[in-house]
Design an enzyme around this catalytic site. Structure first.
Site, mmCIF file in Angstrom:
data_model
loop_
_atom_site.group_PDB
_atom_site.id
_atom_site.type_symbol
_atom_site.label_atom_id
_atom_site.label_comp_id
_atom_site.label_asym_id
_atom_site.label_seq_id
_atom_site.Cartn_x
_atom_site.Cartn_y
_atom_site.Cartn_z
ATOM 1 C CG MET A 105 45.825 -3.901 18.555
ATOM 2 S SD MET A 105 44.608 -5.099 17.935
ATOM 3 C CE MET A 105 45.397 -5.577 16.399
ATOM 4 N NE ARG A 106 52.847 -6.601 22.761
ATOM 5 C CZ ARG A 106 54.016 -6.662 22.153
ATOM 6 N NH1 ARG A 106 54.211 -5.995 21.016
ATOM 7 N NH2 ARG A 106 55.007 -7.381 22.646
ATOM 8 C CG LEU A 108 47.981 -11.603 26.004
ATOM 9 C CD1 LEU A 108 46.607 -11.726 26.644
ATOM 10 C CD2 LEU A 108 48.840 -10.580 26.749
ATOM 11 C CG HIS A 124 39.008 -12.575 16.065
ATOM 12 N ND1 HIS A 124 40.282 -12.078 15.900
ATOM 13 C CD2 HIS A 124 38.687 -13.189 14.898
ATOM 14 C CE1 HIS A 124 40.709 -12.392 14.685
ATOM 15 N NE2 HIS A 124 39.767 -13.057 14.060
ATOM 16 C CD GLU A 189 34.271 -5.727 17.009
ATOM 17 O OE1 GLU A 189 34.940 -5.163 17.901
ATOM 18 O OE2 GLU A 189 34.719 -5.949 15.868
#
Length: 206
Positions: A105-106, A108, A124, A189
């Site tokens: 959860m960053r 980039l 996603h 997923e």
């Protein structure tokens, strides 16, 4: 008759921020589908930006190397990304690693993305290009969509864009909540992320 040559090693470095359920699915697939034997591919490390990420304990329990690069310890995104890239490099001596974002959860920086261009992938929880960003399930329900899903894609400097590698479609049911929809999407997923990685490895001639 001589034995077939062994494939060149291809480390996988998986980045997580939480429980890492997609990471777990990838680790299990790598073992069950013999990625090391077939492609030279192996999970070299699991790295998190959060020291309390539950997925780190699971990975360590599987005998996998783990590392933490706490984003709170850095004054800027660029400084954090530089430290993260250095952490990845410790498990990527030859610069061949596939870097897998699995609930990382960053956002980039372009410099980080460029450094790993072509070997940086993400999943996603929407059918991209629809609903990039956050709150995808709520937005899909509010928009009246009949279907949602998930997308595995190569990462580019533009958020939640890049060439699509795999998608799964999940129906939105009457009365669905974001939480119920998210749970159904997550099961898909866990199927498509390992499949997309295996295809990438095969196409890359790992």
């Amino acid at each position: 008759m001589s034995a077939a040559p062994r494939p060149t090693p291809r480390p996988l470095v998986i980045l997580i921020s939480g429980a890492g359920s997609n990471m777990q699915a990838i680790v299990r697939a790598a073992q069950a589908q013999r990625w090391r034997e077939r492609f030279g591919a192996f999970v070299a490390a699991v790295i998190s930006n959060r020291p309390d990420a539950k997925g780190l304990a699971w990975a360590a329990g599987q005998g996998l190397p783990t590392a933490v690069v706490d984003h709170r310890a850095y004054p800027s995104r660029e400084a954090f990304d530089a430290a993260l890239a250095d952490a990845i490099a410790r498990f990527d001596a030859d610069g061949r690693a596939l870097v897998v974002l699995a609930g990382f959860m960053r956002i980039l920086t372009p410099g980080f993305v460029e450094r790993f261009a072509g070997r940086l992938i993400n999943i996603h929880p929407s059918l991209l290009p629809a609903f990039p960003g956050l709150h995808t399930h709520q937005r899909a329900i509010e928009a009246g969509c009949r279907f949602a899903g998930a997308t595995v894609h190569l990462v580019t400097a533009e958020l939640d864009h890049g060439p699509i590698l795999e998608q799964a479609v999940v129906p939105i049911l009457p009365g669905d909540t974001p939480e119920a929809l998210a749970a159904r999407v997550l099961t898909q997923e866990h199927l498509i992320y390992p499949r997309a990685i295996e295809r990438w490895l095969r196409d890359a001639g790992a």
